[in-house]
Design a protein around this motif. Sequence first.
Motif, PDB file in Angstrom:
ATOM      1  N   ASP A 156       0.817  -1.216   0.000  1.00 21.20           N
ATOM      2  CA  ASP A 156       0.000   0.000   0.000  1.00 21.20           C
ATOM      3  C   ASP A 156       0.855   1.273   0.000  1.00 21.20           C
ATOM      4  O   ASP A 156       0.673   2.154  -0.833  1.00 21.20           O
ATOM      5  N   SER A 157       1.794   1.344   0.933  1.00 21.94           N
ATOM      6  CA  SER A 157       2.593   2.570   1.067  1.00 21.94           C
ATOM      7  C   SER A 157       3.832   2.581   0.175  1.00 21.94           C
ATOM      8  O   SER A 157       4.359   3.645  -0.139  1.00 21.94           O
ATOM      9  N   GLY A 158       4.330   1.403  -0.177  1.00 20.06           N
ATOM     10  CA  GLY A 158       5.549   1.311  -0.979  1.00 20.06           C
ATOM     11  C   GLY A 158       6.830   1.302  -0.169  1.00 20.06           C
ATOM     12  O   GLY A 158       7.913   1.108  -0.733  1.00 20.06           O
ATOM     13  N   TYR A 159       6.743   1.485   1.145  1.00 15.79           N
ATOM     14  CA  TYR A 159       7.948   1.504   1.974  1.00 15.79           C
ATOM     15  C   TYR A 159       8.496   0.088   2.162  1.00 15.79           C
ATOM     16  O   TYR A 159       7.727  -0.875   2.299  1.00 15.79           O
ATOM     17  N   PRO A 160       9.805  -0.071   2.203  1.00 18.43           N
ATOM     18  CA  PRO A 160      10.394  -1.383   2.471  1.00 18.43           C
ATOM     19  C   PRO A 160      10.040  -1.878   3.872  1.00 18.43           C
ATOM     20  O   PRO A 160       9.912  -1.082   4.820  1.00 18.43           O
ATOM     21  N   LEU A 161       9.911  -3.201   3.998  1.00 14.27           N
ATOM     22  CA  LEU A 161       9.547  -3.838   5.260  1.00 14.27           C
ATOM     23  C   LEU A 161      10.633  -4.841   5.665  1.00 14.27           C
ATOM     24  O   LEU A 161      11.106  -5.616   4.836  1.00 14.27           O
ATOM     25  N   PRO A 162      10.999  -4.873   6.951  1.00 12.45           N
ATOM     26  CA  PRO A 162      12.058  -5.782   7.417  1.00 12.45           C
ATOM     27  C   PRO A 162      11.514  -7.177   7.725  1.00 12.45           C
ATOM     28  O   PRO A 162      11.486  -7.611   8.884  1.00 12.45           O
ATOM     29  N   LEU A 163      11.146  -7.919   6.672  1.00 14.99           N
ATOM     30  CA  LEU A 163      10.446  -9.180   6.858  1.00 14.99           C
ATOM     31  C   LEU A 163      11.192 -10.389   6.298  1.00 14.99           C
ATOM     32  O   LEU A 163      10.607 -11.464   6.157  1.00 14.99           O
ATOM     33  N   ALA A 164      12.456 -10.226   5.981  1.00 11.81           N
ATOM     34  CA  ALA A 164      13.183 -11.353   5.372  1.00 11.81           C
ATOM     35  C   ALA A 164      13.174 -12.575   6.281  1.00 11.81           C
ATOM     36  O   ALA A 164      12.970 -13.704   5.818  1.00 11.81           O
ATOM     37  N   GLY A 165      13.397 -12.373   7.573  1.00  9.70           N
ATOM     38  CA  GLY A 165      13.411 -13.500   8.493  1.00  9.70           C
ATOM     39  C   GLY A 165      12.098 -14.245   8.500  1.00  9.70           C
ATOM     40  O   GLY A 165      12.064 -15.491   8.480  1.00  9.70           O
ATOM     41  N   GLU A 166      10.994 -13.511   8.518  1.00 18.45           N
ATOM     42  CA  GLU A 166       9.676 -14.150   8.532  1.00 18.45           C
ATOM     43  C   GLU A 166       9.419 -14.900   7.225  1.00 18.45           C
ATOM     44  O   GLU A 166       8.891 -16.018   7.228  1.00 18.45           O
ATOM     45  N   ILE A 167       9.805 -14.294   6.099  1.00 16.61           N
ATOM     46  CA  ILE A 167       9.592 -14.957   4.802  1.00 16.61           C
ATOM     47  C   ILE A 167      10.425 -16.228   4.704  1.00 16.61           C
ATOM     48  O   ILE A 167       9.951 -17.262   4.217  1.00 16.61           O
ATOM     49  N   LEU A 168      11.644 -16.179   5.183  1.00 24.42           N
ATOM     50  CA  LEU A 168      12.491 -17.365   5.135  1.00 24.42           C
ATOM     51  C   LEU A 168      11.958 -18.471   6.035  1.00 24.42           C
ATOM     52  O   LEU A 168      12.131 -19.669   5.743  1.00 24.42           O
ATOM     53  N   ARG A 169      11.298 -18.104   7.132  1.00 25.42           N
ATOM     54  CA  ARG A 169      10.689 -19.133   7.983  1.00 25.42           C
ATOM     55  C   ARG A 169       9.517 -19.823   7.287  1.00 25.42           C
ATOM     56  O   ARG A 169       9.199 -20.986   7.570  1.00 25.42           O
ATOM     57  N   LEU A 170       8.889 -19.105   6.368  1.00 30.78           N
ATOM     58  CA  LEU A 170       7.785 -19.691   5.598  1.00 30.78           C
ATOM     59  C   LEU A 170       8.280 -20.584   4.460  1.00 30.78           C
ATOM     60  O   LEU A 170       7.501 -21.346   3.881  1.00 30.78           O
ATOM     61  N   HIS A 171       9.551 -20.465   4.163  1.00 27.31           N
ATOM     62  CA  HIS A 171      10.145 -21.183   3.023  1.00 27.31           C
ATOM     63  C   HIS A 171      10.573 -22.580   3.462  1.00 27.31           C
ATOM     64  O   HIS A 171      11.458 -22.744   4.281  1.00 27.31           O
ATOM     65  N   ASP A 172       9.934 -23.587   2.900  1.00 33.58           N
ATOM     66  CA  ASP A 172      10.301 -24.981   3.191  1.00 33.58           C
ATOM     67  C   ASP A 172      10.278 -25.755   1.884  1.00 33.58           C
ATOM     68  O   ASP A 172       9.245 -26.284   1.489  1.00 33.58           O
TER      69      ASP A 172
END
Length: 396
Positions: free
Chosen positions: A16-32
């Motif tokens: 929505d806002s276009g600002y970067p989000l510090p979510l790499a750790g969460e995304i990698l936890r979803l990666h299996d």
Amino acid sequence: MRTFGVEEEFLIVNPDSGYPLPLAGEILRLHDPGPQVVQNPGHLQMLAAELHQEQLEVITHPHESLSGLAAEIQAGRAYADSLARKAGARIAALATSPLPVTPHPTRNDRYDALLEKHALTAREQLTSGYHVHVCVSSDEEGVAVLDRIRSWLPPLIALSSNSPFWNGTDSGYASFRTQAWNRWSTAGPTEVFGSAQAYHSLVENLSNTGVVTSPDFDARLSSRHPTVEIRVADVCLDARDAALIAALVRALVETAAREWEAGQPPDMVPAAILRQGAWRASRWGMDGELLHPVLHRPAAARNVFAALHDHVRDALDEAGDAAYVADSLQRILTQGTGATQQRQTLKRSGRLADVVAHATGLTHQGPVGDWPRGEPFLARDAAITDPRSNLADVSG
């Protein structure tokens, strides 16, 4: 046929806002990736963290065919974005953030030491590059290739330029990522090495200074795999451009290896001159004069890319990539690069958030008429089948 693979770095953004989000750790936890090995061999994706949590890296397998690599590039983008959506975000192929951001570092021993030593240079280094790995038969061949492709790398900066904005303003550059990246102490072009021994000696001497452990040369030998790694490009907004850069890099490597085998000496142009070529490419992209890779004088971008295409024509023909490369070069010369498209979006809407939204859509654009033809990506097209083991060097 030389195998090749790529690493693409993406921004994780608020849709929505276009600002970067510090979510790499969460995304990698979803990666299996484990179950996908059997269920869906087209999604043997490898993801990795980068220096900051606002970034995610997607790494391909090695491929022999451009069509196979291109299909995995597209699949990797879609897969990473599907995980980001689960975390309430999207991924965007933007080499710098159009909007202001204070990056959040990834916490581990390696990155903690990097941040401590390099201070603001590391804290501000939220840039997304595109690295192409091409296999070589030995370190001697690899260094011979590095010595003979130096002059041809600045045009790749122009061709991939996709970072006009920095901290909420137009930087005036087509690839400001190149400017930010060159703050690192070993970034940029190198002198001719002449031998693998000379290359390894320099790397060792640099390490002995206590400043760097792995040099950030524009092109280098991989420390983990039998490849040369070309690191000058911005991450490409359009996946078709990523395929084009990969095809050109493989053809450059093959052409250089043949020159070495034939006893043709490298161009001894000083690295200081090549740095000016990289600066020109970073500043104007495709919209200004570039440094001609043979004459080392300013020339129209169209003439520079005609020279590049002519230089690698035989290798492209033999790989079956010539038609795609010729058509893609013409498309970019006509339509512009990612930097052009970002600026056009801002001109239309006046909002940097819209630049990010538009870029997010283009990041995941599906195949169109000029997409590389051939077999889709399957596990058999890769040299390996383990989703956690890739040709690409994950060391950053």
